[in-house]
Design an enzyme around this catalytic site. Structure first.
Site, PDB file in Angstrom:
ATOM      1  N   SER A 132     -50.041  25.791  10.015  1.00  0.00           N
ATOM      2  CA  SER A 132     -50.437  26.617   8.878  1.00  0.00           C
ATOM      3  C   SER A 132     -51.198  27.852   9.353  1.00  0.00           C
ATOM      4  CB  SER A 132     -51.312  25.774   7.957  1.00  0.00           C
ATOM      5  OG  SER A 132     -51.674  26.562   6.857  1.00  0.00           O
ATOM      6  N   GLY A 133     -50.855  28.995   8.810  1.00  0.00           N
ATOM      7  CA  GLY A 133     -51.549  30.238   9.171  1.00  0.00           C
ATOM      8  C   GLY A 133     -51.018  30.893  10.422  1.00  0.00           C
ATOM      9  N   THR A 158     -44.692  32.603   6.934  1.00  0.00           N
ATOM     10  CA  THR A 158     -44.275  33.279   5.703  1.00  0.00           C
ATOM     11  C   THR A 158     -44.096  34.779   5.950  1.00  0.00           C
ATOM     12  OG1 THR A 158     -45.409  31.608   4.426  1.00  0.00           O
ATOM     13  CG2 THR A 158     -44.892  33.654   3.296  1.00  0.00           C
ATOM     14  N   ASN A 212     -55.769  29.682   6.053  1.00  0.00           N
ATOM     15  CA  ASN A 212     -54.942  30.845   5.753  1.00  0.00           C
ATOM     16  C   ASN A 212     -55.230  31.295   4.320  1.00  0.00           C
ATOM     17  OD1 ASN A 212     -52.892  32.649   5.196  1.00  0.00           O
ATOM     18  ND2 ASN A 212     -51.215  31.299   5.827  1.00  0.00           N
ATOM     19  N   SER A 231     -51.900  30.633   2.091  1.00  0.00           N
ATOM     20  CA  SER A 231     -51.160  29.496   2.628  1.00  0.00           C
ATOM     21  C   SER A 231     -50.094  29.027   1.638  1.00  0.00           C
ATOM     22  CB  SER A 231     -52.143  28.365   2.912  1.00  0.00           C
ATOM     23  OG  SER A 231     -51.450  27.273   3.456  1.00  0.00           O
ATOM     24  N   SER A 232     -48.871  28.837   2.136  1.00  0.00           N
ATOM     25  CA  SER A 232     -47.805  28.344   1.255  1.00  0.00           C
ATOM     26  C   SER A 232     -48.050  26.867   1.007  1.00  0.00           C
ATOM     27  CB  SER A 232     -46.445  28.504   1.927  1.00  0.00           C
ATOM     28  OG  SER A 232     -46.380  29.712   2.637  1.00  0.00           O
ATOM     29  N   GLY A 248     -46.360  24.125   7.806  1.00  0.00           N
ATOM     30  CA  GLY A 248     -46.468  23.695   9.198  1.00  0.00           C
ATOM     31  C   GLY A 248     -47.313  22.443   9.328  1.00  0.00           C
ATOM     32  N   GLU A 269     -50.181  19.987   9.821  1.00  0.00           N
ATOM     33  CA  GLU A 269     -51.579  20.123   9.445  1.00  0.00           C
ATOM     34  C   GLU A 269     -52.377  19.048  10.146  1.00  0.00           C
ATOM     35  OE1 GLU A 269     -52.253  20.746   5.310  1.00  0.00           O
ATOM     36  OE2 GLU A 269     -51.116  22.622   5.416  1.00  0.00           O
TER      37      GLU A 269
HETATM   38  N1  LIG Z   1     -46.652  39.657  11.964  1.00  0.00           N
HETATM   39  C1  LIG Z   1     -47.854  39.724  11.399  1.00  0.00           C
HETATM   40  N2  LIG Z   1     -48.514  40.905  11.386  1.00  0.00           N
HETATM   41  C2  LIG Z   1     -49.732  40.995  10.831  1.00  0.00           C
HETATM   42  N3  LIG Z   1     -50.389  39.961  10.271  1.00  0.00           N
HETATM   43  C3  LIG Z   1     -49.796  38.756  10.244  1.00  0.00           C
HETATM   44  C4  LIG Z   1     -48.503  38.590  10.807  1.00  0.00           C
HETATM   45  N4  LIG Z   1     -48.172  37.303  10.646  1.00  0.00           N
HETATM   46  C5  LIG Z   1     -49.200  36.711  10.005  1.00  0.00           C
HETATM   47  N5  LIG Z   1     -50.190  37.580   9.756  1.00  0.00           N
HETATM   48  C6  LIG Z   1     -51.481  37.317   9.101  1.00  0.00           C
HETATM   49  O1  LIG Z   1     -51.691  35.939   9.082  1.00  0.00           O
HETATM   50  C7  LIG Z   1     -51.790  35.459   7.761  1.00  0.00           C
HETATM   51  C8  LIG Z   1     -51.113  34.109   7.632  1.00  0.00           C
HETATM   52  O2  LIG Z   1     -49.728  34.240   7.810  1.00  0.00           O
HETATM   53  P1  LIG Z   1     -48.700  33.347   7.029  1.00  0.00           P
HETATM   54  O3  LIG Z   1     -47.365  33.892   7.306  1.00  0.00           O
HETATM   55  O4  LIG Z   1     -49.085  33.213   5.606  1.00  0.00           O
HETATM   56  O5  LIG Z   1     -48.878  31.953   7.744  1.00  0.00           O
HETATM   57  P2  LIG Z   1     -48.069  30.610   7.495  1.00  0.00           P
HETATM   58  O6  LIG Z   1     -47.006  30.900   6.489  1.00  0.00           O
HETATM   59  O7  LIG Z   1     -47.537  30.261   8.829  1.00  0.00           O
HETATM   60  O8  LIG Z   1     -49.051  29.655   7.022  1.00  0.00           O
HETATM   61  C9  LIG Z   1     -51.148  36.492   6.895  1.00  0.00           C
HETATM   62  O9  LIG Z   1     -51.684  36.516   5.607  1.00  0.00           O
HETATM   63  C10 LIG Z   1     -51.466  37.762   7.659  1.00  0.00           C
HETATM   64  O10 LIG Z   1     -52.751  38.197   7.342  1.00  0.00           O
HETATM   65 MG   LIG Z   2     -46.706  30.161   4.675  1.00  0.00          MG
END
Ligand SMILES: Nc1ncnc2c1ncn2[C@@H]1O[C@H](COP(=O)(O)OP(=O)(O)O)[C@@H](O)[C@H]1O
Ligand SMILES: [Mg+2]
Length: 985
Positions: A104-105, A109, A156, A159-160, A386, A388
């Site tokens: 996660s994070g 996404t 996050n 977080s989804s 992801g 946890e």
């Molecule tokens: N490629 C990226 N560029 C800039 N910031 C990112 C990037 N990927 C993730 N982040 C930062 O990390 C945070 C969490 O990413 P996210 O995709 O929501 O994580 P996950 O879906 O894996 O839990 C986002 O809100 C953003 O702030």
């Molecule tokens: Mg996500």
């Protein structure tokens, strides 16, 4: 192997590490990350490290760099893998999927959104409106799904809290024409409770912060999130989230996607209902359970479009059917609380699924006929929650999520291994067994029929009588006591991290995770009293009613026991994995940089091992040659060997790498990265020279091209000129061909306009023609006529434009006085005299003879005769048989003056200033003295009025004046000289 990235950024592909040790892996990842390289490869898998900052690597320019390129042609990037999946789909008609995993994070996404953006950017080059609409919907749907399915967690901010698998459908041209979203297990427990520091779903805060006051009032809610039990934990958290702006963005996106106004309002009403439900409290009065804050009931009935008593009844009673009888059973306070929370969770989950369904209705491919349009292919993008792992114990939801990741890992390993093994087989290279962590055993631990944890849970739930979470744990303890990946306090009494009768631990592939059984039974049963379903189905709000079709069932209708949450989830995971396995997979692994020491890396390590167990690098022969052929003289610029394979063999032999390679059927395999780097170095050396060479050739080519263009232009120019000249000449020819036979010898023929270059030529031509024309006219004349013409020409030349009357139309006789016809009485004596003069003065010809009126210096006007020969000018007396009175040698005659008018005034100027002033006497044929001019001598001819002359040295002027009563011209004296009076009218 990625180009354009030097080794200072570390190795772009982990497969090329010299030693696959955890230390080296980490060091490379760190080095790349610090240099701003967040993407790397493990073979064909993209490893992405969350930068936690905006990166300027997703713009149009970067998209262009990756468009249509092969994976190894550019530095590692999400776009490269998106393009690979797209190309496989478009070129090979394969369904593909991109699986994004990571804790996660870690950035899953975000990665999925960049991938979608990339696909949207490279498709629909023709800007078809329909395709643009679909793309817009697909992109906009994210915004809505995130509002209702994402929440701020401790890991996050966005977080989804649900799994998402999105298929994008493409037509045969490779343009997106629709899509479909599958959602997996929304973490609905978050609706009623959150951990410290976390929030409920964004949607609640967005509504409170963003909705206008009037809307809030109509929903019976207030702005402050702290006023609501269900969301107040998250209500005080400060974060960078802008709920206000997000509210508007989501409302806008819903509108764009096609949600109706009623639908959007219903969504708001449901959110408000949940908030109010959380504040509903129950009490007892004797043995009656009652609602303490009845005011809320009235608000709820509004929001749910039903009656107050219906709400109250559903909250406090449950209808039970026993055989034919239906009885109403009152809840205890505990039951009422349980029912209320279950309702809140259920309507939120139902709404979320309904939203996904609505989006699907809209983006679904319509009117597609495979027979007409060709096969419709898909790219699936999986963005699932992801792993946890936390120090605290996890709950049912975490257990499901981690099981899901086990399954995906299993699929991943299988597919990578399978792909690898298949490749070796295809290439005819012996397959060496690879030791890797196989997590099938953990997957089985969870999902196996009868023996797995889900089965044991379902069994516990089906027990009649008192079913508790502890009973479930006991079941686990007895059935899984010997399982290597399962433990609990009972099985390991010394492990103080686990609590008796509460916790169990699973050894996941990614690490150990402890779970608390509390809530497993309830969450698995997921009971929602029928009364609530009926309440919602009987709402007069059709949108709400539509979300609860099963409320239609009457209580007495026997229903099958619904599937448990675990079973539903397991089935959805199995079908997801089946779906993914049927597609060509591409992987993105997301990593959190600051928790990089987590055991999570083990799996990546394993993957590198799988790929590195055999050969670090492989490439098809033609591609390999294309890249390295400049290294060897055998292959540069082109080899003449039997096959590319033979050429690669001789190339590698000449470099001394024979021992480190294997030759497959279509690919060369290189065992150690060293060899590859050495090849790369040699290549880089040669490339410089090749670049110079290419520059040289290209410059030459450019110059030659320019030269050819110029020459062509010149040839065209020349041909055109020639054409213009030719057609001009043809035209002239055509017009003048027949002039000889024309009456006027072509005088009337119009000359065509010549091209510029022929202007001089035309002048010359015209003058040739004029000469010819003149000659044609002249050649038929008699010698006398010729003389006459010559005289006329001479006269014309000097008088043209100066004098009105030239008498050119008449015949110029010259020697007028010998004409018997004009002078019957005197002609013979004149002839006689002129004959005597000829003998005496030896002249050749008489040029002119004429009677004149003359004025002398004594102002006397007399009749005289003028005879001009080629030697003299004679003055004679006509009254005395032309007795010569005076002869002036012609060379003493310096000029002649005439007036511009029609009169016959002539002044002969002499060298001795004794000018002869006469007026010619007109006979039948007019006379003129211009025979003089036709002589070789140049004669000064003046045309003036008055005429200046000199009489015996005395200057005087002569004017011509018409007089009415004048019968014949004659001179009279004036003050300054003389007047020639002529007959006027
Ligand atoms: N490629 C990226 N560029 C800039 N910031 C990112 C990037 N990927 C993730 N982040 C930062 O990390 C945070 C969490 O990413 P996210 O995709 O929501 O994580 P996950 O879906 O894996 O839990 C986002 O809100 C953003 O702030
Ligand atoms: Mg996500």
């Amino acid at each position: 192997m990625a180009e354009h990235e030097s080794l200072e950024f570390g190795k772009a592909d982990f497969v090329l590490l010299d030693n696959v040790s955890m230390d080296e892996f980490m060091a490379n990842l760190k080095l790349r990350f610090e240099k701003g390289r967040i993407y790397s490869y493990i073979g064909e898998v993209v490893v992405s490290v969350n930068p936690y900052r905006a990166m300027n690597i997703y713009g149009r320019d970067v998209i262009e760099q990756y468009k249509g390129r092969e994976l190894y042609e550019r530095p590692p990037h999400l776009f490269a893998i998106a393009d690979a999946a797209y190309k496989a789909m478009k070129r090979r008609n394969k369904d593909t999927c991109i699986v994004i995993s990571g804790e996660s994070g870690a950035g899953k996404t975000e990665a999925s959104k960049y991938i979608m953006q990339y696909i949207a950017a490279i498709t629909n080059p023709n800007q078809r409106a329909e395709v643009e609409r679909v793309k817009n919907m697909l992109l906009k749907s994210n915004c809505v799904l995130e509002a209702f399915g994402n929440a701020k967690t401790n890991r996050n901010d966005n977080s989804s809290r649900f799994g998402k698998y999105m298929d994008i459908n493409f037509d045969f041209k490779g343009d997106p024409i629709g899509g479909h979203i599958n959602n997996y297990l929304l973490e609905k427990s978050r609706v009623i409770v959150q951990q410290e520091g976390e929030r409920s779903f964004h949607s609640f805060y967005q509504l409170l912060k963003g909705a206008p006051d009037s809307l809030l009032r109509s929903l019976h809610i207030q702005k402050d999130p702290k006023a609501y039990n269900y969301i107040k934990v998250g209500g005080q958290i400060k974060s960078g989230i802008n709920d206000n702006a997000d509210f508007k963005a989501v409302a806008d996106a819903m509108k764009v996607i096609g949600f109706t106004g009623d639908e959007i309002q219903t969504v708001y009403k449901i959110l408000a209902t949940i908030l109010l439900l959380g504040n509903l409290s129950f009490g007892v009065d004797g043995d009656v359970t009652l609602i303490e804050n009845t005011k809320l009931v009235s608000a709820l009935k509004d929001l749910l479009s039903t009656k107050e008593e219906n709400v109250e009844k559903a909250m406090l009673y449950r209808t039970v059917a026993t055989g034919r009888d239906v009885i109403e059973k009152q809840h205890t306070v505990k039951e009422a609380n349980y029912g209320r929370d279950a309702l809140a969770k259920a309507i939120y989950e139902r709404m979320f699924c309904w939203i996904v369904g609505r989006i699907n209705d809209i983006i679904e491919v319509k009117n597609y006929d495979a027979k007409v349009h060709g096969k419709n292919t898909v790219i699936g993008v999986l963005d699932i929650y992801g792993f946890e792992i936390s120090k605290t114990t996890g709950f049912f939801e975490q257990f499901c999520i981690n099981y899901c990741n086990e399954k995906l890992q299993q699929l991943f390993i299988q597919l990578v291994l399978k792909q690898e093994q298949e490749e070796y087989q295809r290439e005819g290279i012996p397959w060496k067994h690879i030791d890797y962590f196989n997590n099938q055993i953990i997957v089985d631990l969870v999902e196996q029929q009868h023996k797995g944890i889900f089965s044991i849970l379902d069994e516990a739930c089906m027990n009649v009588g008192k079913v508790t979470d502890e009973v479930f744990l006991q079941g686990l303890n007895t059935k899984l006591a010997k399982h290597a990946h399962f433990t609990s306090r009972k099985l390991a009494p010394t492990d103080k991290t686990l609590e008796f009768d509460r916790d169990f631990r699973i050894r996941h592939y990614a690490g150990d995770v402890a779970y608390s059984v509390v809530g497993f039974i309830d969450k698995n049963k997921d009971t929602l009293f029928q009364d609530f379903k009926r309440l919602l189905y009987n709402s007069s709000n059709p949108v709400l009613r539509g979300m609860w079709p099963e409320g239609k069932l009457r209580i007495t209708e026997v229903t099958k026991r619904p599937l448990t949450a675990a079973t539903l989830f397991k089935n959805s995971m199995i079908s997801l994995v089946e779906n993914l396995a049927s597609k060509e997979p591409y992987y993105v692994r997301c990593i959190k940089p600051n928790e990089v020491k987590s055991p999570l890396l083990f799996e990546r390590h394993a993957n590198v091992r799988v790929r590195r167990a055999g050969f670090a690098y492989r490439q098809t022969y033609p591609r390999f040659l294309q890249r390295y052929k400049m290294i060897s003289e055998f292959t540069w610029p082109n080899h003449d060997l039997a096959s590319d394979k033979a050429a690669v063999k001789s190339l590698l032999k000449s470099c001394g790498f024979e021992h480190d390679v294997a030759y497959g059927n279509t690919k060369v395999f290189i065992r150690t990265p060293r060899t590859l780097f050495s090849l790369e170095e040699q290549r880089a050396d040669m490339v410089k020279r090749i670049v110079l060479f290419l520059q040289k050739v290209w410059r030459g080519t450019l110059a030659r091209m320019r030269y050819r263009r110029m020459r062509a232009a010149l040839i065209i120019l020349r041909a055109y000129r020639r054409y213009k000249v030719k057609s001009y000449i043809k035209d002239v020819n055509r017009r003048f061909k027949n002039v000889k036979n024309m009456k006027d010898y072509g005088r009337h023929v119009k000359w065509p306009t010549p091209p510029k270059v022929l202007r001089r030529f035309e002048e010359a031509l015209r003058s040739i023609y004029n000469r010819w024309w003149a000659w044609t006219l002249i050649k038929s004349l008699s010698p006398e006529e010729r003389l006459q013409v010559r005289a006329k020409v001479a006269g014309f030349e000097v008088l043209k434009g100066h004098r009105t009357d030239l008498g050119l139309q008449r015949s110029w006789e010259g020697n007028y006085l010998v004409s018997e016809w004009d002078y019957p009485d005197t002609a013979s004596s004149f002839t006689l005299i002129s004959g005597e003069l000829q003998r005496r003065d030896k002249f050749m010809r008489v040029l002119f003879s004429c009677n004149v009126r003359k004025i002398n210096r004594f102002n006397k006007s007399e009749d005289r005769t003028v005879l001009i020969t080629d030697r003299h000018l004679y003055k004679m007396d006509p009254t005395k048989q032309y007795k010569p009175m005076k002869s002036i040698p012609l060379y003493n005659v310096t000029g002649v003056s005439v007036s511009p008018g029609k009169d016959q005034l002539v002044v002969f100027h002499t060298k001795d200033n004794r000018d002869l002033v006469v007026c010619l006497q007109v006979t039948k044929s007019l006379t003129n003295p211009f025979f003089l001019c036709s002589e070789k001598r140049k004669l000064q001819v003046n045309v003036a009025s008055p005429i200046q002359c000199s009489m015996n040295g005395r200057k005087c002027s002569i004017v011509v004046e018409p007089k009415i009563n004048q019968s014949a011209p004659d001179f009279t004296k004036s003050r300054s000289g003389y007047i020639l009076s002529v007959p006027g009218n």
